[in-house]
Design a protein around this motif. Structure first.
Motif, PDB file in Angstrom:
ATOM      1  N   GLU A   1       0.831  -1.205   0.000  1.00  0.00           N
ATOM      2  CA  GLU A   1       0.000   0.000   0.000  1.00  0.00           C
ATOM      3  C   GLU A   1       0.865   1.255   0.000  1.00  0.00           C
ATOM      4  O   GLU A   1       0.562   2.241  -0.688  1.00  0.00           O
ATOM      5  N   LEU A   2       1.936   1.214   0.782  1.00  0.00           N
ATOM      6  CA  LEU A   2       2.838   2.363   0.845  1.00  0.00           C
ATOM      7  C   LEU A   2       3.536   2.592  -0.493  1.00  0.00           C
ATOM      8  O   LEU A   2       3.724   3.731  -0.922  1.00  0.00           O
ATOM      9  N   LEU A   3       3.919   1.514  -1.160  1.00  0.00           N
ATOM     10  CA  LEU A   3       4.552   1.649  -2.470  1.00  0.00           C
ATOM     11  C   LEU A   3       3.589   2.275  -3.474  1.00  0.00           C
ATOM     12  O   LEU A   3       3.984   3.109  -4.293  1.00  0.00           O
ATOM     13  N   LYS A   4       2.325   1.890  -3.414  1.00  0.00           N
ATOM     14  CA  LYS A   4       1.328   2.504  -4.290  1.00  0.00           C
ATOM     15  C   LYS A   4       1.177   3.989  -3.969  1.00  0.00           C
ATOM     16  O   LYS A   4       0.996   4.811  -4.873  1.00  0.00           O
ATOM     17  N   LEU A   5       1.250   4.336  -2.679  1.00  0.00           N
ATOM     18  CA  LEU A   5       1.089   5.721  -2.259  1.00  0.00           C
ATOM     19  C   LEU A   5       2.159   6.620  -2.861  1.00  0.00           C
ATOM     20  O   LEU A   5       1.895   7.790  -3.181  1.00  0.00           O
ATOM     21  N   VAL A   6       3.377   6.077  -3.031  1.00  0.00           N
ATOM     22  CA  VAL A   6       4.461   6.859  -3.640  1.00  0.00           C
ATOM     23  C   VAL A   6       4.590   6.553  -5.135  1.00  0.00           C
ATOM     24  O   VAL A   6       5.613   6.806  -5.751  1.00  0.00           O
ATOM     25  N   ARG A   7       3.522   5.982  -5.689  1.00  0.00           N
ATOM     26  CA  ARG A   7       3.411   5.737  -7.136  1.00  0.00           C
ATOM     27  C   ARG A   7       4.460   4.768  -7.663  1.00  0.00           C
ATOM     28  O   ARG A   7       5.061   4.987  -8.719  1.00  0.00           O
ATOM     29  N   LEU A   8       4.661   3.708  -6.924  1.00  0.00           N
ATOM     30  CA  LEU A   8       5.530   2.627  -7.377  1.00  0.00           C
ATOM     31  C   LEU A   8       4.702   1.369  -7.572  1.00  0.00           C
ATOM     32  O   LEU A   8       3.780   1.095  -6.803  1.00  0.00           O
ATOM     33  N   ASN A   9       5.059   0.592  -8.579  1.00  0.00           N
ATOM     34  CA  ASN A   9       4.408  -0.687  -8.810  1.00  0.00           C
ATOM     35  C   ASN A   9       4.681  -1.608  -7.620  1.00  0.00           C
ATOM     36  O   ASN A   9       5.822  -1.697  -7.161  1.00  0.00           O
ATOM     37  N   PRO A  10       3.667  -2.282  -7.092  1.00  0.00           N
ATOM     38  CA  PRO A  10       3.898  -3.195  -5.969  1.00  0.00           C
ATOM     39  C   PRO A  10       4.962  -4.257  -6.223  1.00  0.00           C
ATOM     40  O   PRO A  10       5.511  -4.822  -5.285  1.00  0.00           O
ATOM     41  N   GLU A  11       5.282  -4.504  -7.505  1.00  0.00           N
ATOM     42  CA  GLU A  11       6.338  -5.465  -7.827  1.00  0.00           C
ATOM     43  C   GLU A  11       7.697  -5.018  -7.296  1.00  0.00           C
ATOM     44  O   GLU A  11       8.608  -5.838  -7.126  1.00  0.00           O
ATOM     45  N   VAL A  12       7.848  -3.727  -7.034  1.00  0.00           N
ATOM     46  CA  VAL A  12       9.095  -3.211  -6.459  1.00  0.00           C
ATOM     47  C   VAL A  12       9.385  -3.901  -5.125  1.00  0.00           C
ATOM     48  O   VAL A  12      10.549  -4.032  -4.719  1.00  0.00           O
ATOM     49  N   PHE A  13       8.350  -4.353  -4.463  1.00  0.00           N
ATOM     50  CA  PHE A  13       8.477  -5.076  -3.198  1.00  0.00           C
ATOM     51  C   PHE A  13       9.495  -6.212  -3.282  1.00  0.00           C
ATOM     52  O   PHE A  13      10.206  -6.501  -2.320  1.00  0.00           O
ATOM     53  N   PHE A  14       9.592  -6.852  -4.440  1.00  0.00           N
ATOM     54  CA  PHE A  14      10.451  -8.034  -4.602  1.00  0.00           C
ATOM     55  C   PHE A  14      11.830  -7.687  -5.168  1.00  0.00           C
ATOM     56  O   PHE A  14      12.651  -8.576  -5.379  1.00  0.00           O
ATOM     57  N   ARG A  15      12.086  -6.414  -5.428  1.00  0.00           N
ATOM     58  CA  ARG A  15      13.341  -6.005  -6.061  1.00  0.00           C
ATOM     59  C   ARG A  15      14.395  -5.639  -5.021  1.00  0.00           C
ATOM     60  O   ARG A  15      14.087  -5.306  -3.876  1.00  0.00           O
ATOM     61  N   TYR A  16      15.667  -5.654  -5.470  1.00  0.00           N
ATOM     62  CA  TYR A  16      16.780  -5.166  -4.665  1.00  0.00           C
ATOM     63  C   TYR A  16      17.060  -3.710  -5.047  1.00  0.00           C
ATOM     64  O   TYR A  16      16.747  -3.283  -6.173  1.00  0.00           O
ATOM     65  N   PRO A  17      17.659  -2.950  -4.148  1.00  0.00           N
ATOM     66  CA  PRO A  17      17.891  -1.528  -4.444  1.00  0.00           C
ATOM     67  C   PRO A  17      18.623  -1.270  -5.758  1.00  0.00           C
ATOM     68  O   PRO A  17      18.283  -0.319  -6.482  1.00  0.00           O
ATOM     69  N   HIS A  18      19.606  -2.116  -6.099  1.00  0.00           N
ATOM     70  CA  HIS A  18      20.382  -1.851  -7.314  1.00  0.00           C
ATOM     71  C   HIS A  18      19.565  -2.067  -8.588  1.00  0.00           C
ATOM     72  O   HIS A  18      19.982  -1.646  -9.675  1.00  0.00           O
ATOM     73  N   GLU A  19      18.411  -2.691  -8.465  1.00  0.00           N
ATOM     74  CA  GLU A  19      17.552  -2.916  -9.624  1.00  0.00           C
ATOM     75  C   GLU A  19      16.625  -1.734  -9.903  1.00  0.00           C
ATOM     76  O   GLU A  19      15.892  -1.741 -10.886  1.00  0.00           O
ATOM     77  N   LEU A  20      16.664  -0.735  -9.052  1.00  0.00           N
ATOM     78  CA  LEU A  20      15.781   0.411  -9.187  1.00  0.00           C
ATOM     79  C   LEU A  20      16.550   1.642  -9.630  1.00  0.00           C
ATOM     80  O   LEU A  20      17.746   1.784  -9.359  1.00  0.00           O
TER      81      LEU A  20
END
Length: 332
Positions: free
Chosen positions: A135-154
Motif C-alpha cells: 500500500e505504501l509503495l502505491k502511495l508513492v506511485r511505485l508498482n507493488p512489484e518493487v516489493f520483490f526487487r533489490y535496491p540496485h535494480e531500481l
C-alpha cells in the motif's frame, strides 16, 4: 490546528571532536515546527543543516550536543534511554536521507526492509506487514512489484520513493527530509516533490525540509529558516521569498539573487562573493561580514541576535528599526 510544536529546538549547539578540542558547527539554534507545517531549512554546503538534522534524530557518531534541548511531541529526545529512543524513531519522527542508495540495505529486497521496519515497531503479522508495504509503495506511485526487487535494480528516483515510503510507514508526527532529491534530474525531482506534498496533505505530518535549493524550498515551505555558519540568520514565510524587494538578511538576499531567473529574458544569477567560513576559524562578530557588501564596524565586533523585524526573525545589526528598510539595503 494545535499550536503545540511537533519539534522544538531551544538554544541547540553541536560540536565535533577535533584533535584536542571541539569545533562548534551548530550554534545556539532555536526554532519550532508545528503540526502540518512545512519548515524549510536552507543554506550553502557546510552551513550545518545536515548536522542539525542528524542531531535532532540523535544519529551523530562523532559529534555531541553541547547545550540546549530537542523536544519532539513534548519529549526530550536527549533524555531518552536507547531502548525508548529506538521505538520513538520512525513511529514519532522519521528521516528521508540524502542518498537513497546508502539508506537502503543492498542485500535485502525492498519488501524485506519495509517489513523489518514495520515489525520492529508494531505488533503485526508478516502478511499484514506485506500488505501495508505494498500500500505504501502505491502511495508513492511505485508498482507493488518493487516489493520483490533489490535496491540496485531500481532507478535513483524509484529508490528515493522507497525511502520516503519507509519514512512515512508508521505515520510519524514529523518527517525530516535531508535533501531528498539530490542527484536526480529536474523532472524526476519535481515529480517526487509533488508526491511528497500530496502525501503530506493526506497524512498531515509536519516536515523539516532541508535543501540548498532556495527556490524549491520557497515554493513548498510555509516558513523558511536560513542557516549560515552554524547559526539561523533569518526565519521568514516562504511566500515572502518571492518578493526580492522585501527586507531580508543580506545573506538571504544573496541566496535569492543567486537563483537563475528563468522568467526573465535571459536567465541570470549573481553569486555571493567569497566562501562560507571554516568552522575552525570563524571571523569575529557576524560570520557573514567578510562577504557582506553592507558591513560596518559593528559587524566585526558583535554577533547579532535573532530578533523580530516586521513578520520575520533576523540576525542583523541594521534591521532593528521596526518596519524599516535600513542601511544595508539603501544601495540595492
Amino acid at each position: 490546528m494545535s499550536r503545540d510544536p511537533v519539534l522544538a529546538l531551544d538554544s541547540v549547539s553541536i560540536a565535533y571532536d577535533s584533535d584536542d578540542s571541539q569545533v562548534l558547527v551548530v550554534k545556539n539554534v532555536s526554532f519550532s515546527v508545528f503540526p502540518g507545517e512545512v519548515l524549510g531549512l536552507v543554506g550553502e554546503s557546510g552551513s550545518g543543516k545536515s548536522t542539525l538534522a542528524y542531531g535532532i534524530m540523535r544519529l551523530l557518531k562523532n559529534a555531541s550536543l553541547v547545550s540546549g534541548t530537542v523536544t519532539i511531541g513534548g519529549k526530550d529526545i536527549y533524555a531518552m534511554k536507547p531502548s525508548c529512543l529506538r521505538q520513538f524513531r520512525w513511529s514519532q519522527v522519521a528521516m528521508a536521507f540524502q542518498t537513497a542508495m546508502n539508506a537502503l540495505n543492498p542485500v535485502m529486497t525492498i519488501g524485506e526492509q519495509m517489513i523489518d521496519t514495520l515489525q520492529s515497531h508494531l505488533v503485526i503479522t508478516r502478511d499484514a506487514a506485506r500488505l501495508r508495504s505494498q500500500e505504501l509503495l502505491k502511495l508513492v506511485r511505485l508498482n507493488p512489484e518493487v516489493f520483490f526487487r533489490y535496491p540496485h535494480e531500481l532507478s535513483g528516483g524509484m529508490r528515493q520513493r522507497v525511502v520516503i515510503a519507509i519514512a512515512i510507514a508508521l505515520e510519524p508526527q514529523l518527517v525530516i527530509m535531508d535533501e531528498p532529491t539530490t542527484g536526480l534530474d529536474v523532472v524526476v525531482q519535481r515529480s517526487i516533490i509533488d508526491q511528497i506534498m500530496e502525501i503530506q496533505k493526506i497524512k498531515k505530518f509536519a516536515i523539516l525540509f532541508i535543501s540548498h535549493d532556495f527556490q524549491l524550498v520557497a515554493d513548498i515551505a510555509d516558513r523558511v529558516a536560513v542557516m549560515y555558519a552554524g547559526r539561523i540568520v533569518e526565519i521568514t514565510s516562504g511566500k515572502s521569498l518571492d518578493n526580492p524587494l522585501k527586507p531580508h538578511h543580506p545573506y538571504t538576499r544573496g541566496l535569492i539573487r543567486a537563483q537563475p531567473r528563468l522568467d526573465a529574458e535571459q536567465a541570470t544569477a549573481i553569486g555571493i562573493p567569497g566562501h562560507p567560513p571554516d568552522p575552525k576559524n570563524l571571523p569575529s562578530g557576524c560570520a557573514f561580514w567578510p562577504r557582506c557588501e553592507q558591513r560596518q564596524a559593528i559587524c566585526r565586533q558583535f554577533v547579532p541576535d535573532l530578533l523580530p523585524v516586521n513578520d520575520l526573525l533576523v540576525a542583523c545589526h541594521f534591521m532593528r528599526e521596526e518596519g524599516a528598510h535600513v542601511r544595508q539595503f539603501e544601495n540595492q
